[in-house]
Design a protein around this motif. Structure first.
Motif, short mmCIF file in Angstrom:
data_model
loop_
_atom_site.label_atom_id
_atom_site.label_comp_id
_atom_site.label_asym_id
_atom_site.label_seq_id
_atom_site.Cartn_x
_atom_site.Cartn_y
_atom_site.Cartn_z
N ASP A 84 0.81 -1.23 0.00
CA ASP A 84 0.00 0.00 0.00
C ASP A 84 0.84 1.28 0.00
OD1 ASP A 84 -2.62 0.97 -0.25
OD2 ASP A 84 -2.72 1.48 1.88
N HIS A 109 -1.05 2.42 -5.90
CA HIS A 109 -0.91 3.87 -6.07
C HIS A 109 -0.19 4.18 -7.38
CE1 HIS A 109 -1.70 3.80 -1.68
NE2 HIS A 109 -2.35 4.90 -1.99
N ASP A 156 -10.93 1.39 1.16
CA ASP A 156 -10.42 2.16 0.02
C ASP A 156 -11.46 2.46 -1.05
OD1 ASP A 156 -7.92 2.40 1.14
OD2 ASP A 156 -6.88 1.94 -0.74
#
Ligand SMILES: [Mn+2]
Length: 318
Positions: A84, A109, A156
């Protein structure tokens, strides 16, 4: 990537996510550790993290396994898995990542170029938990691992609301629900639950909120004195601007709160037509078009008038 192939032969494995862990961060870390120890019972998998919010500490399985402040008796891990995030945000675990013999990075990401010897990064995925799941052998998943993964996905995706939620996300969530019957409680406790103090602050701000520009702008505010009167701290104002933004007909929401040093903090949200960052940027702040913030000193009513005019100018120009 097949995670078990990548860690084959390793006897000690360190695992960490980013500082100030959220549900996807700690969910993916713990799912990873439980999965590895299930596949290879003689392998030691250590999870490093910073302190968790109470709702996560309560709901993440095996949270008593978490190592704080980088504490370990192992000098060099055979393998270190970062989840993450990339490198640079691992807090006290950074040194263990740097000294490991092999590193693996799993993330979603878009800003992460890949920090490991081996990288598995999918910017299209809803969550790191979704990416991690694809590296797993589904036959090894059990209730605890499923809970961890589900918590990450729920966090998320904002409970399946954000546009990163794909058909694949929903299919995975459906599979995970098959392992456990209390998934509604997980959603409630991890995502929606608020303390009584947080509810009072939310109620105060909503009750006193003001509509302007024919209902297209909503403004909410709470002073530092009022926060103190409600025994509220900085952790008790999460989500208020987003809640204001749910008001029908509004194009933008502004939430202002006082702080101990006399400054005011502005949190701004937009439904799409207003560019929040363009406004906060001119006033010394930053952020994104849809969500931005800034701090200021002075009269909050003057600041509200200033922002109101800037929102009006933007809407008139469209
Ligand atoms: Mn994430």
């Amino acid at each position: 990537m097949n995670l078990l192939d990548e860690i084959a032969g390793a006897k000690t494995i360190g695992i960490a996510g980013h500082e100030r862990p959220d549900g996807d961060c700690i969910g993916s870390c713990m799912a990873c550790a439980l999965y590895i120890e299930k596949a290879f019972p003689d392998v030691r998998a250590d999870v490093f993290a910073q302190e968790l919010p109470g709702s996560l500490l309560k709901n993440i399985p095996a949270s008593e396994k978490i190592r704080y402040n980088g504490a370990t008796d192992i000098e060099h891990y055979d393998c270190f898995i970062v989840l993450d995030t990339g490198a640079g945000r691992l807090a006290e675990a950074e040194k263990h990542f740097e000294s490991a013999l092999k590193t693996i990075n799993i993330d979603h990401h878009v800003s992460n170029p890949g920090a490991g010897d081996v990288n598995c990064i999918d910017p299209e995925a809803s969550s790191t938990c979704e990416v991690l799941y694809r590296t797993m052998d589904p036959s090894l998943i059990d209730e605890k691992i499923a809970r961890c993964l589900y918590i990450g996905i729920v966090t998320d995706t904002g409970v399946f609301r954000y546009n990163t939620t794909s058909a694949a996300t929903m299919e995975l969530a459906g599979k995970l629900m098959g392992y456990c019957k209390d998934f509604p409680d997980i959603v409630k406790e991890v995502f929606y639950a608020k303390t009584p103090v947080q509810q009072k602050v939310m109620g105060y701000v909503l009750y006193n909120s003001v509509l302007s520009l024919e209902g297209r702008l909503i403004t909410g505010m709470i002073t530092y004195d009022e926060l103190q009167r409600l025994h509220a701290g900085i952790n008790d104002i999460e989500g208020i601007s987003s809640q204001l933004m749910l008001t029908e007909g509004t194009e933008a929401a502004v939430f202002i709160h006082g702080s101990q040093n006399g400054e005011f903090r502005v949190s701004m949200r937009s439904a799409g037509r207003v560019d929040c960052a363009a406004i906060t940027g001119k006033l010394g702040g930053g952020g994104h078009a849809g969500a931005a913030g800034m701090t200021f000193t002075g009269d909050p009513l003057d600041m509200i008038k200033t922002i109101e005019q800037m929102v009006k100018d933007q809407l008139d120009a469209v």
